[in-house]
Design an enzyme around this catalytic site. Structure first.
Site, PDB file in Angstrom:
ATOM      1  CE  LYS A  48      -2.969  -0.301  -0.586  1.00  0.00           C
ATOM      2  NZ  LYS A  48      -3.596  -1.211  -1.826  1.00  0.00           N
ATOM      3  CB  ALA A  49       4.257   1.841   0.211  1.00  0.00           C
ATOM      4  CD1 TRP A  53       0.684   6.621  -9.913  1.00  0.00           C
ATOM      5  CD2 TRP A  53       1.145   7.520  -7.493  1.00  0.00           C
ATOM      6  NE1 TRP A  53       0.862   7.610  -9.975  1.00  0.00           N
ATOM      7  CE2 TRP A  53       0.709   8.258  -8.728  1.00  0.00           C
ATOM      8  CE3 TRP A  53       0.680   7.372  -5.910  1.00  0.00           C
ATOM      9  CZ2 TRP A  53       0.665  10.331  -7.705  1.00  0.00           C
ATOM     10  CZ3 TRP A  53       1.424   8.646  -5.970  1.00  0.00           C
ATOM     11  CH2 TRP A  53       1.007  10.232  -6.702  1.00  0.00           C
ATOM     12  CG  HIS A 110       4.527  -6.243  -1.115  1.00  0.00           C
ATOM     13  ND1 HIS A 110       3.847  -4.623  -1.321  1.00  0.00           N
ATOM     14  CD2 HIS A 110       3.003  -6.297  -1.595  1.00  0.00           C
ATOM     15  CE1 HIS A 110       2.930  -4.188  -1.870  1.00  0.00           C
ATOM     16  NE2 HIS A 110       2.386  -5.378  -2.093  1.00  0.00           N
ATOM     17  CB  SER A 140      -3.451   2.705   2.082  1.00  0.00           C
ATOM     18  OG  SER A 140      -3.476   2.149   1.065  1.00  0.00           O
ATOM     19  CB  VAL A 230       0.562   7.555 -14.292  1.00  0.00           C
ATOM     20  CG1 VAL A 230       1.072   7.036 -15.409  1.00  0.00           C
ATOM     21  CG2 VAL A 230       1.688   8.840 -13.335  1.00  0.00           C
ATOM     22  CG  PHE A 232      -6.323   8.915  -7.568  1.00  0.00           C
ATOM     23  CD1 PHE A 232      -5.838   8.017  -6.612  1.00  0.00           C
ATOM     24  CD2 PHE A 232      -7.801   8.527  -7.029  1.00  0.00           C
ATOM     25  CE1 PHE A 232      -6.724   6.925  -5.943  1.00  0.00           C
ATOM     26  CE2 PHE A 232      -8.719   8.309  -6.217  1.00  0.00           C
ATOM     27  CZ  PHE A 232      -8.697   6.846  -6.234  1.00  0.00           C
ATOM     28  CB  ALA A 234      -5.888   8.934 -15.281  1.00  0.00           C
ATOM     29  N   GLY A 260      -6.188   8.334  -2.280  1.00  0.00           N
ATOM     30  CA  GLY A 260      -4.938   8.378  -3.344  1.00  0.00           C
ATOM     31  C   GLY A 260      -3.777   9.972  -2.469  1.00  0.00           C
TER      32      GLY A 260
END
Ligand code: A3P
Length: 296
Positions: A48-49, A53, A110, A140, A230, A232, A234, A260
């Site tokens: 969740k970092a 993205w 991860h 998150s 990229v 959020f 979109a 985000g």
């Protein structure tokens, strides 16, 4: 055998000193022996970092114009294999990675730094680490744990936050994870350490720095196009990046592309929780030069 595998939750278990669920250790032998290639790019994060993205940024930087339609229309979790994942009804991360037709291969993990398969280091692969401030990362992770049945039940927010501080999280403690890669960077120069907060503050600048790290001479207008793609909103609309085709998530509980934001923790932490968290945080982080922004 009467348990419905689609809704039952895995137990937290200890694996090499790290809290885990079996979905990430079932094929450990194969993960550990994974053969990296020198041009592989490893995208490493605590869950969740901002993994998705940065994965999508890299995908666009490398394959925007070159990949046939049939491949750009695959979801990100197929295009950027999750190395240690062994999920039901899906090829494993190692299988997906071994079959990737493109160069470079973008691979997600991860795993804490000490568990990364050694061939990535031996091959001197580029590694991109994304870190996110602990408070937003915890929030998150909490919402994500509610909506994905591949993780243990998170309980309520208070229980989850306590578990976060007690280091009972899948993939181990946030503190050790972010510090482990930070330490690694001191001796391994092919590691680019970036922050979620910086990406929110100025995505274009971070794309610029990624290009420089990767040795890419992407034209200016291309970089601008990528920065827009990229955003959020979109990525939330984009079925290739919003996980809408991933069967183990319940989007009625929470969307994958949730908010985000930097600072959403303020909507979750009580004053008391915040004080307790800060006190514990400084104890855990007092010996590192690593610093985070919790607001921008
Ligand atoms: P929130 O739950 O705070 O919204 P990961 O990809 O590592 O699982 O991280 C998911 C987190 O990154 C989620 O955080 C998600 O909304 C956020 N995220 C994903 N893409 C983003 C983007 N383009 N801009 C901002 N945040 C993004």
């Amino acid at each position: 055998s009467s348990i419905d595998q689609s809704t039952s939750r895995p137990e937290l278990t200890d694996f090499e000193g790290i809290s885990m669920v079996h979905y990430f250790t079932d094929e450990w032998e194969k993960v550990q022996k994974f053969q990296a290639r020198p041009d592989d790019i490893l995208i490493a994060t605590y869950p969740k970092a901002g993994t998705t993205w940065v994965s999508y940024i890299l995908e666009l930087l490398y394959f925007h114009n070159t990949v046939p339609e049939c491949q750009t229309s695959l979801p990100i979790f197929i295009r950027v294999p999750f190395l240690e994942a062994v999920f039901p009804e899906m090829p494993t991360g190692v299988e997906l990675a071994d079959k990737l037709p493109t160069t470079p291969r973008l691979i997600k993990t991860h795993l804490p730094v000490q568990l990364v398969p050694k061939s990535f280091w031996e091959q001197n692969c580029r590694v991109i680490y994304v870190a996110r401030n602990a408070k937003d990362n915890a929030v998150s992770y909490f919402h994500f744990s509610r909506m994905v049945n591949l993780l243990p039940e998170p309980g309520n927010w208070n229980t989850f936050l306590q578990n976060f501080m007690d280091e009972k999280m899948v993939f181990g403690p946030w503190y050790d994870h972010v510090c482990g890669y930070w330490e690694k960077k001191q001796t391994y120069s092919n590691l680019h350490y970036m922050f979620f907060e910086d990406m929110v503050e100025n995505t274009g600048r971070e794309v610029e720095q990624l290009c420089s790290f990767l040795g890419l001479s992407t034209p200016e207008e291309e970089k601008e196009r990528i920065t827009k793609s990229v955003h959020f909103d979109a990525m939330k609309q984009n079925d290739m990046t919003n996980y809408s085709t991933f069967s183990h998530m319940d989007f009625k509980i929470s969307p994958f592309m949730r908010k985000g934001k930097v600072g959403d923790w303020k909507n979750h932490f009580t004053v008391a929780q915040n004080e307790q968290f800060d006190e514990h945080y400084w104890r855990k982080m007092k010996n590192t030069t690593l610093q985070f922004h919790t607001e921008i």
